[in-house]
Design a protein around this motif. Structure first.
Motif, PDB file in Angstrom:
ATOM      1  N   MET A  50       0.837  -1.197   0.000  1.00 28.38           N
ATOM      2  CA  MET A  50       0.000   0.000   0.000  1.00 28.38           C
ATOM      3  C   MET A  50       0.871   1.245   0.000  1.00 28.38           C
ATOM      4  O   MET A  50       1.790   1.364   0.794  1.00 28.38           O
ATOM      5  CB  MET A  50      -0.918   0.015   1.217  1.00 28.38           C
ATOM      6  N   GLN A  51       0.591   2.163  -0.906  1.00 32.33           N
ATOM      7  CA  GLN A  51       1.292   3.437  -0.933  1.00 32.33           C
ATOM      8  C   GLN A  51       0.533   4.418  -0.072  1.00 32.33           C
ATOM      9  O   GLN A  51      -0.684   4.361   0.027  1.00 32.33           O
ATOM     10  CB  GLN A  51       1.338   3.989  -2.354  1.00 32.33           C
ATOM     11  N   LYS A  52       1.267   5.336   0.503  1.00 27.68           N
ATOM     12  CA  LYS A  52       0.599   6.409   1.229  1.00 27.68           C
ATOM     13  C   LYS A  52      -0.032   7.340   0.204  1.00 27.68           C
ATOM     14  O   LYS A  52       0.407   7.393  -0.940  1.00 27.68           O
ATOM     15  CB  LYS A  52       1.587   7.134   2.136  1.00 27.68           C
ATOM     16  N   PRO A  53      -1.058   8.077   0.597  1.00 28.09           N
ATOM     17  CA  PRO A  53      -1.660   9.038  -0.331  1.00 28.09           C
ATOM     18  C   PRO A  53      -0.621  10.066  -0.784  1.00 28.09           C
ATOM     19  O   PRO A  53       0.293  10.415  -0.035  1.00 28.09           O
ATOM     20  CB  PRO A  53      -2.767   9.692   0.503  1.00 28.09           C
ATOM     21  N   LEU A  54      -0.771  10.562  -2.016  1.00 24.74           N
ATOM     22  CA  LEU A  54       0.175  11.522  -2.570  1.00 24.74           C
ATOM     23  C   LEU A  54       0.363  12.744  -1.669  1.00 24.74           C
ATOM     24  O   LEU A  54       1.504  13.170  -1.451  1.00 24.74           O
ATOM     25  CB  LEU A  54      -0.260  11.936  -3.983  1.00 24.74           C
ATOM     26  N   ASP A  56       0.333  12.936   1.509  1.00 28.43           N
ATOM     27  CA  ASP A  56       1.207  12.537   2.627  1.00 28.43           C
ATOM     28  C   ASP A  56       2.663  12.450   2.176  1.00 28.43           C
ATOM     29  O   ASP A  56       3.576  12.843   2.912  1.00 28.43           O
ATOM     30  CB  ASP A  56       0.761  11.198   3.219  1.00 28.43           C
ATOM     31  N   LEU A  57       2.882  11.924   0.968  1.00 30.16           N
ATOM     32  CA  LEU A  57       4.244  11.847   0.437  1.00 30.16           C
ATOM     33  C   LEU A  57       4.819  13.253   0.261  1.00 30.16           C
ATOM     34  O   LEU A  57       5.967  13.517   0.620  1.00 30.16           O
ATOM     35  CB  LEU A  57       4.259  11.102  -0.899  1.00 30.16           C
ATOM     36  N   LEU A  58       4.018  14.168  -0.273  1.00 28.14           N
ATOM     37  CA  LEU A  58       4.481  15.544  -0.468  1.00 28.14           C
ATOM     38  C   LEU A  58       4.809  16.207   0.870  1.00 28.14           C
ATOM     39  O   LEU A  58       5.837  16.884   1.000  1.00 28.14           O
ATOM     40  CB  LEU A  58       3.438  16.350  -1.237  1.00 28.14           C
ATOM     41  N   LYS A  59       3.962  15.994   1.873  1.00 35.38           N
ATOM     42  CA  LYS A  59       4.230  16.547   3.220  1.00 35.38           C
ATOM     43  C   LYS A  59       5.553  16.020   3.767  1.00 35.38           C
ATOM     44  O   LYS A  59       6.323  16.755   4.368  1.00 35.38           O
ATOM     45  CB  LYS A  59       3.109  16.169   4.190  1.00 35.38           C
ATOM     46  N   PRO A  64       4.042  21.520  -0.457  1.00 37.35           N
ATOM     47  CA  PRO A  64       2.602  21.704  -0.221  1.00 37.35           C
ATOM     48  C   PRO A  64       1.769  20.645  -0.939  1.00 37.35           C
ATOM     49  O   PRO A  64       2.106  20.222  -2.042  1.00 37.35           O
ATOM     50  CB  PRO A  64       2.321  23.097  -0.769  1.00 37.35           C
ATOM     51  N   VAL A  65       0.676  20.251  -0.304  1.00 35.04           N
ATOM     52  CA  VAL A  65      -0.150  19.155  -0.822  1.00 35.04           C
ATOM     53  C   VAL A  65      -0.913  19.527  -2.086  1.00 35.04           C
ATOM     54  O   VAL A  65      -1.335  18.652  -2.831  1.00 35.04           O
ATOM     55  CB  VAL A  65      -1.143  18.633   0.245  1.00 35.04           C
ATOM     56  N   GLY A  66      -1.076  20.807  -2.372  1.00 35.42           N
ATOM     57  CA  GLY A  66      -1.888  21.225  -3.507  1.00 35.42           C
ATOM     58  C   GLY A  66      -1.131  21.507  -4.780  1.00 35.42           C
ATOM     59  O   GLY A  66      -1.676  22.109  -5.693  1.00 35.42           O
ATOM     60  N   LYS A  83      12.574   9.041  -7.598  1.00 32.21           N
ATOM     61  CA  LYS A  83      11.835   9.479  -8.786  1.00 32.21           C
ATOM     62  C   LYS A  83      10.337   9.339  -8.515  1.00 32.21           C
ATOM     63  O   LYS A  83       9.860   8.291  -8.099  1.00 32.21           O
ATOM     64  CB  LYS A  83      12.203   8.665 -10.024  1.00 32.21           C
ATOM     65  N   LEU A  84       9.622  10.418  -8.776  1.00 30.73           N
ATOM     66  CA  LEU A  84       8.181  10.445  -8.600  1.00 30.73           C
ATOM     67  C   LEU A  84       7.535  10.585  -9.978  1.00 30.73           C
ATOM     68  O   LEU A  84       7.906  11.461 -10.756  1.00 30.73           O
ATOM     69  CB  LEU A  84       7.772  11.637  -7.717  1.00 30.73           C
TER      70      LEU A  84
END
Length: 170
Positions: A50-54, A56-59, A64-66, A83-84
């Motif tokens: 399971m990947q964390k939500p995007l 959460d990865l950005l945080k 910023p999440v947006g 690499k994303l």
């Protein structure tokens, strides 16, 4: 004697089934690695990764999440190379409360570093004309967008997830 044979048979059958399921998982993985888009995400989900939500990865990387549209939920992240690759359902634009606009291709790639998203492909912003964004750097309350020159914007404008508006071309 029948009970012993049943247990041995069940054990052997269980081992054989486990081996087959692992083989199927490997086959699915090899298929998934050859198919573009969000399929790898589905393969990882099937395999129990399971990947964390995007957001959460950005945080986690102090971004910023947006900075991506709300419907950009499928992504691949290589923890070794950082690499994303973010998959977006359609080419779209997102307007932010500071009046800035970002345009996204269906696939956006780059490398995450603490407070930075670098070597970006698939992202543009409007500075009189549409220009390619190559780096986003977070520095306290500011975000710096490198587009040949550095364009500084308020980080606060990018802290909220926003919907993308579909456009015809990137």
């Amino acid at each position: 004697m029948d009970q012993i044979m049943n247990k041995i048979g069940s054990y052997w059958l269980g081992k054989k089934a486990s081996k087959e399921f692992n083989s199927v998982g490997d086959d699915i993985n090899s298929i998934g690695s050859s198919i573009e888009g969000g399929t790898k995400w589905l393969v990882n989900k099937i395999k129990g990764k399971m990947q964390k939500p995007l957001p959460d990865l950005l945080k986690e990387y102090d971004l910023p999440v947006g900075i991506f549209p709300r419907d950009a939920t499928n992504y691949e992240f290589n923890e070794e190379t950082r690499k994303l690759t973010v998959f977006i359902p359609s080419i779209c634009e997102v307007g932010y409360k500071d009046s800035s606009v970002l345009r996204f291709s269906t696939i956006v790639t780059g490398y995450l570093e603490k407070g930075k998203f670098v070597d970006i492909e698939g992202l543009k912003t409007k500075v009189m004309i549409w220009v390619k964004v190559t780096t986003i750097t977070s520095e306290g309350p500011k975000l710096h967008f490198t587009v040949g020159l550095k364009k500084t914007r308020s980080r606060e404008a990018y802290e909220v997830l926003r919907d993308g508006v579909s456009v015809d071309k990137f």
